[in-house]
Design a protein around this motif. Structure first.
Motif, PDB file in Angstrom:
ATOM      1  N   ALA A   5      52.584 -14.079  35.448  1.00  0.00           N
ATOM      2  CA  ALA A   5      53.832 -14.598  35.216  1.00  0.00           C
ATOM      3  C   ALA A   5      54.096 -15.141  33.764  1.00  0.00           C
ATOM      4  O   ALA A   5      55.291 -14.911  33.099  1.00  0.00           O
ATOM      5  CB  ALA A   5      54.179 -15.802  36.067  1.00  0.00           C
ATOM      6  N   GLY A   6      52.943 -15.680  33.249  1.00  0.00           N
ATOM      7  CA  GLY A   6      52.969 -16.077  31.654  1.00  0.00           C
ATOM      8  C   GLY A   6      53.039 -14.900  30.807  1.00  0.00           C
ATOM      9  O   GLY A   6      53.852 -14.990  29.760  1.00  0.00           O
ATOM     10  N   LEU A   7      52.606 -13.888  31.077  1.00  0.00           N
ATOM     11  CA  LEU A   7      52.452 -12.658  30.321  1.00  0.00           C
ATOM     12  C   LEU A   7      53.866 -11.998  30.439  1.00  0.00           C
ATOM     13  O   LEU A   7      54.737 -11.591  29.368  1.00  0.00           O
ATOM     14  CB  LEU A   7      51.450 -11.697  30.801  1.00  0.00           C
ATOM     15  CG  LEU A   7      50.212 -11.823  30.605  1.00  0.00           C
ATOM     16  CD1 LEU A   7      49.333 -11.037  31.033  1.00  0.00           C
ATOM     17  CD2 LEU A   7      49.909 -11.991  28.924  1.00  0.00           C
ATOM     18  N   ARG A   8      54.553 -11.935  31.452  1.00  0.00           N
ATOM     19  CA  ARG A   8      55.869 -11.659  31.558  1.00  0.00           C
ATOM     20  C   ARG A   8      56.937 -12.199  31.098  1.00  0.00           C
ATOM     21  O   ARG A   8      57.981 -11.676  30.440  1.00  0.00           O
ATOM     22  CB  ARG A   8      56.219 -11.578  33.205  1.00  0.00           C
ATOM     23  CG  ARG A   8      55.523 -10.449  33.933  1.00  0.00           C
ATOM     24  CD  ARG A   8      55.732 -10.592  35.633  1.00  0.00           C
ATOM     25  NE  ARG A   8      57.051 -10.292  35.844  1.00  0.00           N
ATOM     26  CZ  ARG A   8      57.505 -10.505  37.072  1.00  0.00           C
ATOM     27  NH1 ARG A   8      56.737 -10.819  38.085  1.00  0.00           N
ATOM     28  NH2 ARG A   8      58.799 -10.442  37.611  1.00  0.00           N
ATOM     29  N   THR A   9      56.829 -13.616  31.156  1.00  0.00           N
ATOM     30  CA  THR A   9      57.648 -14.590  30.443  1.00  0.00           C
ATOM     31  C   THR A   9      57.443 -14.335  28.933  1.00  0.00           C
ATOM     32  O   THR A   9      58.404 -14.380  28.075  1.00  0.00           O
ATOM     33  CB  THR A   9      57.338 -15.984  30.831  1.00  0.00           C
ATOM     34  OG1 THR A   9      57.478 -16.026  32.211  1.00  0.00           O
ATOM     35  CG2 THR A   9      58.377 -16.974  30.105  1.00  0.00           C
ATOM     36  N   LEU A  10      56.399 -14.350  28.416  1.00  0.00           N
ATOM     37  CA  LEU A  10      56.089 -13.982  27.013  1.00  0.00           C
ATOM     38  C   LEU A  10      56.911 -12.645  26.571  1.00  0.00           C
ATOM     39  O   LEU A  10      57.525 -12.844  25.468  1.00  0.00           O
ATOM     40  CB  LEU A  10      54.548 -14.117  26.366  1.00  0.00           C
ATOM     41  CG  LEU A  10      54.208 -14.096  25.079  1.00  0.00           C
ATOM     42  CD1 LEU A  10      54.716 -15.021  24.204  1.00  0.00           C
ATOM     43  CD2 LEU A  10      52.776 -13.926  25.006  1.00  0.00           C
TER      44      LEU A  10
ATOM     45  N   ASP B 113      64.543 -24.843  29.163  1.00  0.00           N
ATOM     46  CA  ASP B 113      65.175 -23.572  29.734  1.00  0.00           C
ATOM     47  C   ASP B 113      66.195 -22.841  28.836  1.00  0.00           C
ATOM     48  O   ASP B 113      66.534 -23.607  27.643  1.00  0.00           O
ATOM     49  CB  ASP B 113      65.966 -24.295  30.913  1.00  0.00           C
ATOM     50  CG  ASP B 113      65.346 -24.544  32.351  1.00  0.00           C
ATOM     51  OD1 ASP B 113      64.336 -23.871  32.453  1.00  0.00           O
ATOM     52  OD2 ASP B 113      65.859 -25.176  32.955  1.00  0.00           O
ATOM     53  N   PRO B 114      65.915 -21.679  29.063  1.00  0.00           N
ATOM     54  CA  PRO B 114      65.809 -20.836  30.118  1.00  0.00           C
ATOM     55  C   PRO B 114      64.324 -20.384  30.308  1.00  0.00           C
ATOM     56  O   PRO B 114      64.106 -19.717  30.924  1.00  0.00           O
ATOM     57  CB  PRO B 114      66.750 -19.767  29.895  1.00  0.00           C
ATOM     58  CG  PRO B 114      66.677 -19.438  28.492  1.00  0.00           C
ATOM     59  CD  PRO B 114      66.508 -20.905  27.717  1.00  0.00           C
ATOM     60  N   PHE B 115      63.604 -21.032  29.358  1.00  0.00           N
ATOM     61  CA  PHE B 115      62.031 -20.228  29.305  1.00  0.00           C
ATOM     62  C   PHE B 115      61.212 -20.761  30.589  1.00  0.00           C
ATOM     63  O   PHE B 115      60.401 -19.938  31.116  1.00  0.00           O
ATOM     64  CB  PHE B 115      61.575 -20.484  28.013  1.00  0.00           C
ATOM     65  CG  PHE B 115      62.401 -20.147  26.785  1.00  0.00           C
ATOM     66  CD1 PHE B 115      62.752 -18.854  26.705  1.00  0.00           C
ATOM     67  CD2 PHE B 115      62.586 -21.036  25.911  1.00  0.00           C
ATOM     68  CE1 PHE B 115      63.297 -18.572  25.467  1.00  0.00           C
ATOM     69  CE2 PHE B 115      63.341 -20.722  24.800  1.00  0.00           C
ATOM     70  CZ  PHE B 115      63.915 -19.339  24.721  1.00  0.00           C
ATOM     71  N   VAL B 116      61.350 -22.031  30.775  1.00  0.00           N
ATOM     72  CA  VAL B 116      60.744 -22.524  32.150  1.00  0.00           C
ATOM     73  C   VAL B 116      61.222 -21.843  33.461  1.00  0.00           C
ATOM     74  O   VAL B 116      60.360 -21.358  34.084  1.00  0.00           O
ATOM     75  CB  VAL B 116      60.828 -24.083  32.180  1.00  0.00           C
ATOM     76  CG1 VAL B 116      60.225 -24.441  33.739  1.00  0.00           C
ATOM     77  CG2 VAL B 116      60.283 -24.732  31.110  1.00  0.00           C
ATOM     78  N   HIS B 117      62.511 -21.706  33.359  1.00  0.00           N
ATOM     79  CA  HIS B 117      63.092 -20.722  34.524  1.00  0.00           C
ATOM     80  C   HIS B 117      62.401 -19.304  34.377  1.00  0.00           C
ATOM     81  O   HIS B 117      62.504 -18.708  35.667  1.00  0.00           O
ATOM     82  CB  HIS B 117      64.640 -20.917  34.509  1.00  0.00           C
ATOM     83  CG  HIS B 117      65.165 -20.686  35.742  1.00  0.00           C
ATOM     84  ND1 HIS B 117      66.260 -19.803  35.779  1.00  0.00           N
ATOM     85  CD2 HIS B 117      64.974 -20.949  37.178  1.00  0.00           C
ATOM     86  CE1 HIS B 117      66.503 -19.653  37.425  1.00  0.00           C
ATOM     87  NE2 HIS B 117      65.770 -20.328  38.101  1.00  0.00           N
TER      88      HIS B 117
ATOM     89  N   LEU C 152      60.864 -17.549  37.682  1.00  0.00           N
ATOM     90  CA  LEU C 152      61.501 -16.218  38.228  1.00  0.00           C
ATOM     91  C   LEU C 152      60.119 -15.279  38.328  1.00  0.00           C
ATOM     92  O   LEU C 152      60.294 -14.374  39.089  1.00  0.00           O
ATOM     93  CB  LEU C 152      62.560 -15.715  37.337  1.00  0.00           C
ATOM     94  CG  LEU C 152      63.789 -16.448  37.253  1.00  0.00           C
ATOM     95  CD1 LEU C 152      64.935 -16.065  36.424  1.00  0.00           C
ATOM     96  CD2 LEU C 152      64.513 -16.446  38.897  1.00  0.00           C
ATOM     97  N   SER C 153      59.201 -15.298  37.258  1.00  0.00           N
ATOM     98  CA  SER C 153      58.195 -14.474  37.228  1.00  0.00           C
ATOM     99  C   SER C 153      57.201 -14.597  38.118  1.00  0.00           C
ATOM    100  O   SER C 153      56.265 -13.484  38.229  1.00  0.00           O
ATOM    101  CB  SER C 153      57.737 -14.390  35.799  1.00  0.00           C
ATOM    102  OG  SER C 153      58.682 -13.944  34.884  1.00  0.00           O
ATOM    103  N   LEU C 154      57.017 -15.906  38.657  1.00  0.00           N
ATOM    104  CA  LEU C 154      55.919 -16.170  39.687  1.00  0.00           C
ATOM    105  C   LEU C 154      56.142 -15.422  40.821  1.00  0.00           C
ATOM    106  O   LEU C 154      55.171 -15.362  41.638  1.00  0.00           O
ATOM    107  CB  LEU C 154      56.038 -17.484  39.986  1.00  0.00           C
ATOM    108  CG  LEU C 154      55.439 -18.426  38.913  1.00  0.00           C
ATOM    109  CD1 LEU C 154      55.757 -19.954  39.295  1.00  0.00           C
ATOM    110  CD2 LEU C 154      53.931 -18.470  38.690  1.00  0.00           C
ATOM    111  N   THR C 155      57.362 -14.845  41.319  1.00  0.00           N
ATOM    112  CA  THR C 155      57.638 -13.996  42.443  1.00  0.00           C
ATOM    113  C   THR C 155      57.096 -12.732  42.474  1.00  0.00           C
ATOM    114  O   THR C 155      57.544 -11.904  41.491  1.00  0.00           O
ATOM    115  CB  THR C 155      59.245 -13.802  42.804  1.00  0.00           C
ATOM    116  OG1 THR C 155      59.946 -15.329  42.672  1.00  0.00           O
ATOM    117  CG2 THR C 155      59.348 -13.371  43.992  1.00  0.00           C
TER     118      THR C 155
END
Length: 337
Positions: free
Chosen positions: A44-49, A264-268, A272-275
Motif C-alpha cells: 500500500a505504501g508503494l502504491r500511495t507513493l 489528507d488526501p495522502f493518508v486516505h 484505499l491502497s490497503l484493500t
C-alpha cells in the motif's frame, strides 16, 4: 454512536458525517493478520507513493510546463486533457478503481428512447455532483479535464440557525489544490471572485458541489446558501453526475472521506491502497436534455432545483444538515479526543 446523535438527521435517521463501518462484526483471524499485514502495508505504501508521484508530474506538466502553450488555447487544452487522461487515470487505477461503471439515466418515462446528446462539457459549462471523496475529483479531472470551484464564505464567525452563512464568492482551483481541500469546510475570507467571473474566465468545464463539503455518501447534505447576483444572469449549460460507492466490507474499507485529517488526501490514499480487491464506483449521468436550469446569477430557486434533480437522478435521500452542521460536528469531535 449516541454521543453523535445530535448530528443524525431527524427526518431520515441518517448520520451523514460518521465514517461508515462494515455491517458484519466478523474479523480476520489474528495469525493471518500478523502474517499478512506487513506485506499489505508495504504494498500500500508503494502504491500511495507512486500515486503521489504521478499527481506531482501531472501538476508540473499542467500548471507549469504546458502554460507556455496558453498563446494557443486549443493546443493547451489538448495537452492538458491528454496529461489528465493518462496520469490521473493511472492514479485511480492504483487506488483500486480499475473499472468505473457509468449509467445514463433519464427522469422522463417514455417508451421511446431520447435522442442521444453528447455528454461533453465545454469551457464555461457547469458540472454538478455530490461530494463524498477525493475520488470524484480525480474522475472529473481525468474524464473532463475540469477546474474546481471552491466555495468562499465571508462570515467571520458561525451564523445562527435563523441566519446561515452564505457562500459569497468562489475560487477556481487546480486538481492538486482541490485534493488538499477535500473534506474541508468552505474558506472564510473576503477574497474570491463572483460566480459569473469564474464562468467567464474558465478555460474548461467548472465543477460545483452544492453541499460545499463531503458527506459519507449515504445521503445529500442540505445545499449551502449562496449569494444571488443583483443583475440578470446568463443561462448556463449544466451537466449532472451522481457518485455512489459500495458499502465497506471486512476486506474493503470505505472510499468516502467525510472526516479529513491534516495529511489528507495522502493518508486516505494509503487507506484505499490497503484493500487487496478492486473497489466499485457507480456514476449516474443524467441525460443532457433534462439538465436543470442554472444562470450565472445563482438564483435560489435554480440552486434548489439543481439539488433536487441531483437527488432524484442519483436516488438520494436529502437531509437537513449542512456544512455548518459539519463544522459543529468536527469541533465537538475534536473536543472529545
Amino acid at each position: 454512536m449516541e454521543k453523535f446523535s445530535k448530528w443524525r438527521d431527524p427526518a431520515t435517521g441518517i448520520a451523514p458525517f460518521l465514517i461508515p463501518l462494515p455491517a458484519s462484526t466478523t474479523t480476520i483471524p489474528l495469525p493471518l493478520t500478523l502474517i499478512g499485514l506487513p506485506f499489505v502495508c508495504v504494498f500500500a505504501g508503494l502504491r500511495t507513493l507512486l500515486a503521489v508521484i504521478l499527481l506531482l508530474v501531472h501538476w508540473l506538466l499542467v500548471e507549469v510546463l504546458f502554460k507556455i502553450c496558453l498563446v494557443a488555447p486549443p493546443l493547451f487544452s489538448a495537452l492538458t486533457r491528454a496529461a489528465s487522461a493518462v496520469f490521473v487515470r493511472a492514479v485511480l487505477f492504483l487506488l483500486g478503481f480499475s473499472w468505473i461503471t457509468v449509467e445514463d439515466v433519464s427522469l422522463k418515462r417514455t417508451s421511446r428512447s431520447q435522442a442521444t446528446i453528447a455528454f461533453a462539457p465545454g469551457p464555461g459549462d457547469i458540472i454538478i455532483g455530490n461530494s463524498s471523496s477525493e475520488i470524484e475529483l480525480l474522475y472529473l479531472a481525468f474524464r473532463f479535464n475540469a477546474t474546481f470551484l471552491l466555495p468562499v464564505s465571508s462570515k467571520g464567525s458561525k451564523a445562527s440557525a435563523d441566519s446561515p452563512a452564505k457562500i459569497t464568492s468562489w475560487r477556481r482551483s487546480s486538481l492538486l489544490t482541490a485534493l488538499r481541500r477535500c473534506g474541508s469546510l468552505p474558506e472564510r475570507s473576503e477574497k474570491g471572485e463572483s460566480f459569473e467571473d469564474a464562468v467567464r474566465k474558465a478555460r474548461g468545464p467548472l465543477v460545483v458541489f452544492p453541499e460545499c463539503t463531503t458527506s459519507n455518501n449515504r445521503a445529500l447534505l442540505k445545499p449551502a446558501s449562496v449569494q444571488e447576483s443583483r443583475i440578470p444572469g446568463k443561462p448556463l449549460k449544466v451537466f449532472l453526475l451522481s457518485f455512489r460507492y459500495e458499502l465497506p466490507t471486512l476486506l474493503c474499507s470505505t472510499s468516502t472521506l467525510s472526516i479529513p485529517s491534516p495529511f489528507d488526501p495522502f493518508v486516505h490514499f494509503f487507506k484505499l491502497s490497503l484493500t487487496p480487491i478492486p473497489r466499485k464506483l457507480v456514476i449516474r449521468r443524467l441525460h443532457s436534455a433534462e439538465s436543470p436550469k442554472l444562470t450565472t446569477a445563482l438564483r435560489h430557486a435554480e440552486w434548489e432545483g439543481a439539488v433536487e434533480t441531483l437527488a432524484v437522478a442519483g436516488r438520494w435521500k436529502r437531509t437537513g444538515l449542512d456544512w455548518e452542521a459539519k463544522q459543529a460536528f468536527l469541533e465537538y469531535r475534536e473536543k472529545r479526543k
